[in-house]
Design an enzyme around this catalytic site. Structure first.
Site, PDB file in Angstrom:
ATOM      1  N   GLY A   1      41.982 -30.424 -33.135  1.00  0.00           N
ATOM      2  CA  GLY A   1      41.315 -31.221 -32.112  1.00  0.00           C
ATOM      3  C   GLY A   1      40.905 -32.602 -32.599  1.00  0.00           C
TER       4      GLY A   1
ATOM      5  CB  SER B   1      43.857 -37.131 -32.224  1.00  0.00           C
ATOM      6  OG  SER B   1      43.310 -36.841 -30.997  1.00  0.00           O
TER       7      SER B   1
ATOM      8  CG  ASP C   1      43.811 -37.613 -28.038  1.00  0.00           C
ATOM      9  OD1 ASP C   1      42.644 -37.805 -27.654  1.00  0.00           O
ATOM     10  OD2 ASP C   1      44.393 -36.533 -27.890  1.00  0.00           O
TER      11      ASP C   1
HETATM   12  C1  GLA Z   1      43.193 -33.610 -25.611  1.00  0.00           C
HETATM   13  C2  GLA Z   1      44.126 -34.630 -24.985  1.00  0.00           C
HETATM   14  C3  GLA Z   1      43.343 -35.872 -24.533  1.00  0.00           C
HETATM   15  C4  GLA Z   1      42.168 -35.475 -23.643  1.00  0.00           C
HETATM   16  C5  GLA Z   1      41.337 -34.389 -24.320  1.00  0.00           C
HETATM   17  C6  GLA Z   1      40.242 -33.868 -23.427  1.00  0.00           C
HETATM   18  O1  GLA Z   1      42.653 -34.113 -26.803  1.00  0.00           O
HETATM   19  O2  GLA Z   1      45.120 -35.014 -25.900  1.00  0.00           O
HETATM   20  O3  GLA Z   1      44.211 -36.746 -23.852  1.00  0.00           O
HETATM   21  O4  GLA Z   1      42.604 -35.069 -22.379  1.00  0.00           O
HETATM   22  O5  GLA Z   1      42.149 -33.284 -24.712  1.00  0.00           O
HETATM   23  O6  GLA Z   1      39.295 -34.849 -23.185  1.00  0.00           O
END
Ligand code: GLA
Length: 386
Positions: free
Chosen positions: A120, A122, A168
């Site tokens: 989570g 990215s 992200d």
């Molecule tokens: C993931 C997605 C983002 C966003 C988040 C929730 O990280 O990649 O684009 O939608 O979830 O906020």
């Protein structure tokens, strides 16, 4: 990391790297599941990054290796095709860069990353942005972070096929040290907000529940938002030209209660409230009011847990443990949820103690210690001198 990667590059690919690019992971302070609803988000880049070394070729082939994956691969820029593994995340930004009209030379690429995967933070956006930046540099046309962010987003959504929002890659590409980024995901306007970080620290606790398992849940939420918008439009509660849940506000909620099924109403209530919390959070930061900022995190957490339903018992516990400690301003799930990480805003002089207590309390229930990192709010992507 750079030196090791350089050496490996020479050893595995038999040439010297000519360009280097770095792109960080991100943590979202507040504004969750709002980006694909064209709403507001407030992420910041963190001091965990992905490095990409590149050397242009004279043909259109690409050879790539990844230190983390302990794997190598090769593909052709004229025949990019999904394979269903990590190489897709390398091909994706190249697909988008080509689509943006930059006919890039073939590339030899080496990748190393300190962004934890599937947690989570990215890692995929960091990889996409760094590859786009390296490809630009190798093609002799460094177009800058916004183009890299767009290439990374386009690649992930259209080549890999993950229907994610822009948050992200924008955070990874455009981040600024000691600032969060208020991004309006409709206008794509980005405003740096000073994160007066002297008295506060950001702790990130990894639940160890892997995000990869969550793709289905994420897609379901995206579809539910589209269904809620459609229902609100047909009932005349949302204007006929409303494009996204961004077009609905708190004053629409009573009317929506009459026309939406309860589950869709809960989803909309989260998005509407969360957009408001982003601006309230920015205002709290501007006043230096960490207590108010922390309260907003807790409200966001309650909304993600009860209305958007993306929390898990592990994530709930991490937040409860931190918030029971003196010096914790507030905690919440960060990122998509369904696993991944929690974010904790804590007083600087209590950060180590809060981290210890989270770790102990979590181990009592789940029999393992969650990795907890203290994140520094860092600059976004850049091309390094070769
Ligand atoms: C993931 C997605 C983002 C966003 C988040 C929730 O990280 O990649 O684009 O939608 O979830 O906020």
């Amino acid at each position: 990391m750079l030196e090791l990667l350089r050496e490996e590059f020479r050893r595995r690919l038999g040439v010297a790297p000519r360009f280097a690019a770095r792109a960080p992971g991100r943590v979202n302070l507040i504004g969750e599941h709002t980006d694909y609803n064209e709403g507001l988000v407030l992420p910041c880049a963190i001091d965990r990054e992905t490095l990409v070394l590149a050397s242009p070729r004279t043909d259109r082939r690409c050879r790539v290796f990844s230190l983390e994956m302990e794997a190598e691969a090769a593909f052709d820029l004229d025949r990019l095709a999904r394979r269903g593994d990590w190489v897709d995340y390398v091909q994706a930004p190249l697909f988008a860069v080509e689509e943006q009209g930059l006919r890039a030379p073939g590339l030899d690429l080496g990748i190393a990353s300190r962004v934890p995967r599937e947690s989570g933070l990215s890692s995929s956006a960091a990889l996409g942005v760094a590859v786009a930046a390296a490809a630009d540099a190798a093609a002799g046309r460094p177009r800058g972070p916004l183009a890299w962010a767009r290439a990374a987003h386009r690649g992930e959504s259209h080549f890999v096929g993950v229907g994610c929002g822009i948050m992200d890659p924008f955070a990874s590409a455009l981040g600024r040290a000691d600032h969060a980024l208020r991004i309006d995901c409709r206008s794509q306007q980005v405003e740096p907000i000073a994160f007066g970080g002297a008295e506060a620290r950001l702790l990130i606790a990894q639940s160890g529940v892997r995000r990869a398992l969550a793709r289905g849940g994420y897609r379901e939420r995206v579809a539910e938002c589209a269904a809620a918008l459609e229902a609100a439009r047909s009932a005349g509660v949302a204007p006929a030209d409303a494009r996204a849940l961004r077009d609905l506000g708190p004053s629409d909620l009573p009317a929506l209660e009459r026309v939406l099924e309860p589950r869709l109403l809960r989803r909309v209530r989260h998005v509407v409230g969360e957009n408001q919390r982003v601006d309230a959070f920015c205002a709290a930061l501007a006043r230096g009011d960490l207590a108010a900022a922390g309260k907003l995190l807790q409200q966001g957490m309650a909304s993600l847990r009860d209305d958007y339903e993306v929390s898990t018992p592990e994530l709930d516990l991490l937040c409860d443990l931190a918030d029971a400690e003196p010096g914790s301003f507030g905690s919440r799930v960060t990122g998509a949820g369904f696993g991944g990480c929690t974010l904790h805003l804590v007083a600087a002089d209590r950060a180590a103690a809060v981290a210890d207590r989270i770790s102990e309390g979590f181990a009592v229930r789940f029999d393992r210690n969650p990795p907890i990192l203290t994140a520094r709010v860092s600059d976004g992507a850049r091309v390094l001198s070769p």
